[in-house]
Design a protein around this motif. Structure first.
Motif, short mmCIF file in Angstrom:
data_model
loop_
_atom_site.label_atom_id
_atom_site.label_comp_id
_atom_site.label_asym_id
_atom_site.label_seq_id
_atom_site.Cartn_x
_atom_site.Cartn_y
_atom_site.Cartn_z
N GLY A 19 0.80 -1.23 0.00
CA GLY A 19 0.00 0.00 0.00
C GLY A 19 0.83 1.28 0.00
N TYR A 20 1.80 1.36 0.96
CA TYR A 20 2.60 2.59 1.05
C TYR A 20 3.45 2.77 -0.21
N MET A 23 1.36 4.28 -2.86
CA MET A 23 1.12 5.71 -2.60
C MET A 23 2.30 6.57 -3.06
N ARG A 35 -1.39 13.35 -4.77
CA ARG A 35 -0.97 12.68 -3.55
C ARG A 35 -2.08 11.71 -3.16
N ARG A 37 -3.94 9.22 -0.91
CA ARG A 37 -4.01 9.00 0.53
C ARG A 37 -4.63 7.63 0.79
N ALA A 38 -4.50 7.20 2.04
CA ALA A 38 -4.89 5.82 2.38
C ALA A 38 -6.37 5.54 2.09
N GLY A 39 -7.25 6.49 2.42
CA GLY A 39 -8.69 6.28 2.22
C GLY A 39 -9.00 6.05 0.75
N THR A 40 -8.45 6.92 -0.10
CA THR A 40 -8.67 6.80 -1.56
C THR A 40 -8.05 5.51 -2.08
N LEU A 41 -6.81 5.22 -1.62
CA LEU A 41 -6.10 4.04 -2.11
C LEU A 41 -6.88 2.77 -1.81
N TYR A 42 -7.33 2.62 -0.54
CA TYR A 42 -7.96 1.34 -0.20
C TYR A 42 -9.38 1.22 -0.74
N ALA A 43 -10.06 2.37 -0.91
CA ALA A 43 -11.37 2.31 -1.58
C ALA A 43 -11.18 1.85 -3.02
#
Lengths: 105, 372
Positions: A19-20, A23, A35, A37-43
């Motif tokens: 994940g990181y 990103m 950029r 972010r975690a919320g967007t990435l995991y959705a």
């Protein structure tokens, strides 16, 4: 295809990443413009996995934290390729009309 | 030297404390995600968030928080969309097959009962006949369309049921129930009307049955040829109520016949069924008879006890209407308070408690069948 999706698939096209890693790679690919972010990435990852475009590659534990690696599937590659063709065609048309160098005369 | 060591130790403890606090905050935000997603990704996401925060910056990032929130909303919306698209939805919500079958029978019977209730409430067939005969207030006058939640909701729901469009019929029944509740003060002037209570519970249970069961297709199979009897009963009630108008009975205040012969009218008429002024004793008996036929048809189904429990829900307020038929021209012949002072709790609370009991029983039954 939305930009985060495009960037995630592009990041994974080079090889499996966690994940990181995705990103930071997305930031590099977009030259710092986007950029992720975690919320967007995991959705996005959740949706892409449901659509069969990415899948889990492996899991590792680093400093007691779970790290899951994702890889692009054949279908994901095909979708990314189609998107690249579409963007390239659109960009060429725009360049042609603007008389920019690089566009067909 | 020991001072420097202590300072380093202090700084390290402080950093660990900040990191823990940051982790707690992120975990709190992650609790907004669906449980399945949390199980799968929470640890991984916490790791990524802390890694992204970096060693040098341990502050809670509001942009990250907003992004996590938006991500939770996106995932929940996607899950909802997937859930709605599921062809089994929401018929898969009642997994105990006995209750699913009972609700399937109810999904046929209740919309038909709702049509009976609507006809009785509006006196629409009488109005049609009075239009033809020139007696009475005439069709679609005197506020029949004013009862629009029933005028449109009941026949529409029944039609959709007969077309076996389960989910659309469920939506129609639900909209009928909601509009009855919302419009009651304006259209009925009060909630304290047994007829209104019957219609509300009929439409609400019909909606529940349509949403939580395999629906009319299965219900009609279970009812066998009695299913046809139920439909015939609906037609019969319409005929009976229509016939009622040609008897010397109208108690519409504006009806010339009623004005001309008030004594005769009061001798023949009662306020019957579902609140409206419909007709005479004979018509009332026919109504009760047809309702009994429908109840019997339901009881012939293999899941009769459960169907009976469901039928009891609208039957409770209906009892007060029957009291009115057999005792007096009002609902309150037995010393109950009149008109709009009718006790709301008596009308609405017992059926609601019964629904809660049924849901509890169904869940216990399901738990027994599925030991996991």
């Amino acid at each position: 295809m939305q930009e985060p999706t495009f960037l995630i698939l592009t990041a994974l096209a080079a090889g499996p990443q966690h994940g990181y890693g995705i990103m930071t790679d997305a930031g590099r690919i977009s030259e710092g413009r986007v950029r992720l972010r975690a919320g967007t990435l995991y959705a996005a990852l959740d949706r892409l996995r449901a659509e069969g475009l990415v899948e889990t590659d492996r899991e590792e534990v680093v400093d007691t934290r779970l790290r899951r690696y994702y890889r692009i599937t054949a279908e994901g590659s095909a979708r990314l390729e189609a998107e690249v063709r579409r963007l390239r065609s659109n960009a060429a048309a725009a360049a042609r009309r603007l008389g920019l160098a690089g566009g067909p005369a | 030297m020991s001072g420097k060591k202590a300072a380093r130790r202090h700084a390290q403890l402080r950093m660990e404390y900040r990191q823990k606090r940051l982790e707690r905050r992120y975990r709190r935000l992650l609790s907004l995600y669906p449980a399945d997603h949390r199980r799968e990704h929470a640890e991984e996401m916490v790791g990524v968030l802390l890694e992204a925060a970096g060693d040098g910056r341990r502050r809670f990032d509001l942009a990250d928080a907003a992004d996590l929130l938006a991500g939770a909303v996106r995932i929940r919306m996607r899950m909802l969309r997937t859930h709605l698209r599921d062809p089994r939805w929401p018929g898969n919500s009642m997994r105990d097959p006995r209750w699913a079958d009972a609700l399937a029978v109810a999904s046929v019977a209740f919309p038909l009962l709702l049509v009976v209730a609507a006809l009785a409430e509006m006196g629409l067939p009488q109005a049609a006949v009075s239009e033809l005969t020139g007696q009475g207030p005439g069709v679609l006058s005197g506020g029949y369309l004013g009862m629009w939640p029933l005028t449109f909701g009941a026949p529409l729901t029944a039609l959709l049921v007969l077309l076996r469009l389960r989910r659309i019929a469920g939506c129609a029944a639900l909209l009928t129930a909601i509009s009855l509740i919302v419009m009651a003060p304006e259209l009925w002037g009060t909630y304290a009307d047994p007829g209104l209570a019957v219609a509300v519970f009929l439409s609400a249970v019909a909606a529940g049955a349509l949403f939580c069961s395999p629906g009319p297709a299965r219900g009609l199979v279970l009812l066998r040829w009695w299913g046809a009897a139920v439909i015939a009963a609906g037609a019969l009630i319409m005929a009976a109520l229509t016939a009622g108008t040609v008897w010397p009975c109208c108690d519409w205040p504006s009806a010339p016949l009623a004005q001309a012969g008030a004594g005769l009218t009061s001798a023949f008429t009662v306020d019957i069924s579902v609140g409206g002024s419909v007709g005479d004793d004979i018509a009332a008996m026919v109504v009760v008879g047809v309702l009994a036929v429908i109840a019997l048809a339901c009881l012939r189904a293999p899941v009769s006890r459960r169907v009976l429990m469901l039928l009891l829900v609208p039957a409770i307020p209906y009892v007060f209407i029957l009291l009115g038929i057999f005792q007096d021209t009002s609902y309150i012949g037995n010393g109950l308070p009149p008109g709009d002072e009718y006790p709301l709790l008596l009308l609405y609370l017992p059926p609601v408690l019964l629904v809660i009991l049924i849901v509890a029983v169904a869940r216990i039954g399901r738990a027994r069948r599925v030991p996991s």
